[in-house]
Design an enzyme around this catalytic site. Structure first.
Site: not given
Ligand SMILES: NC(=O)c1ccc[n+]([C@@H]2O[C@H](COP(=O)([O-])OP(=O)(O)OC[C@H]3O[C@@H](n4cnc5c(N)ncnc54)[C@H](O)[C@@H]3O)[C@@H](O)[C@H]2O)c1
Ligand SMILES: O=C(O)[C@@H](O)[C@@H](O)[C@H](O)[C@@H](O)CO
Length: 284
Positions: A113, A124-126, A154
């Protein structure tokens, strides 16, 4: 690498620019009738279908509508048609991938994200789902880092992940304060840009609080200064269509006379200057 960009709207086009700018072979798929104009002079190939775009992809970045039904149908197709080694990544803002991979193989699927626009914003939220393999997570982190992004893995899925839950908390209080007539949208933006926004571009909320506690650090803040904060009762915005319309009108009154492209270019210029000051100027 061969990268398929599925969905070429606000986020997909920004990803495509970043991927192409790093020398990857990019195939874009989107049914929008103005796709050729939207792609412009980006060095990408327009695929005639999702199947063509993913046929020999190493990575798929999905940026379709934020609808569970859409993502469910698309990821079933991606799992069936993309090469077995391909990373299957979704830009979803809030839908955990376990919700759209039930009944299919979710081991190569995870959320990647970004914040808008990904070609500028480093985060970038992985977010893996319970079946995502560790190798998939490792390859995704390596992929985003190779693009100059800052991937944060996360540990558990929650709707909205971390960034959007924090953004949602602040946005809801902001809307409440405008609805209560405490401040107008431009004034609220000035408050944030000249305080929290500036601070959090340098240090995050916890380090900011630790420093706010002075020599006693976060412990002093939490046990002394913070007590008055804990008494605050935050508001609940009125989400009715009529009340929402009034907020929309107030925001349009504040910013509606300026072109989107002009505002976006000003945002990007300032954000890139901040990134350069932080030594992250190569994130584009
Ligand atoms: N806009 C943001 O600020 C932002 C930021 C981060 C993540 N996201 C997420 O990224 C995704 C896309 O958001 P957006 O803002 O780019 O939306 P958007 O509406 O700008 O773009 C979505 C695109 O998907 C295309 N599309 C529709 N059906 C399709 C299909 N079958 N195959 C391929 N493409 C199809 C549409 O034509 C459109 O161009 C969403 O999941 C959203 O939550 C958005
Ligand atoms: O602000 C962003 O770019 C991201 O948090 C997005 O995922 C999110 O959709 C916002 O645009 C709207 O909440």
């Amino acid at each position: 690498m061969k990268i398929a960009v599925i969905g070429a709207g606000t986020i997909g086009l920004s990803w495509a620019a970043l991927f192409a700018g790093h020398g990857h072979e990019v195939r874009v798929s989107d049914p929008r009738p103005d796709l050729v104009e939207a792609v412009g002079d980006l060095d990408v190939h327009i695929a005639a279908s999702v199947s063509e775009a993913v046929r020999d992809a190493d990575v798929v970045q999905e940026n379709g509508p934020e609808r569970l039904d859409f993502k469910r149908e698309l990821f079933a197709k991606l799992v069936a048609e993309a090469p077995a080694h391909a990373l299957l990544l979704s830009s979803s803002s809030a839908i955990p991938s376990s919700e759209f991979t039930a009944g299919i193989d979710g081991s190569r699927v995870l959320i990647g994200h970004p914040f808008n626009p990904p070609h500028v914003m480093p985060l970038v939220e992985v977010v893996p789902n319970p079946r995502t393999t560790e190798e998939t997570v490792r390859k995704a982190v390596e992929f985003y880092r190779s693009l100059g992004r800052v991937p944060v893995v996360e540990h558990r899925e929650v709707p909205g992940f971390v960034g959007n839950r924090l953004q949602n908390a602040l946005q809801r209080e902001a809307i409440h304060l405008v609805q209560e007539g405490v401040v107008d949208p431009a004034g609220l933006d000035e408050v944030v840009v000249n305080s929290l926004g500036l601070r959090w571009a340098a240090v995050g909320p916890f380090l900011g609080s630790h420093l706010g506690g002075g020599p006693g650090g976060y412990r002093h803040l939490a046990t002394h200064i913070g007590s008055s904060m804990r008494r605050l009762t935050l508001g609940q915005p009125d989400d009715s269509p009529e009340a929402t319309e009034r907020v929309i009108e107030a925001v349009e009154k504040a910013y509606g006379d300026r072109e989107y492209t002009e505002l976006a270019a000003e945002r990007d210029r300032k954000q890139l200057a901040i990134l350069a000051a932080r030594g992250q100027g190569d994130t584009k």
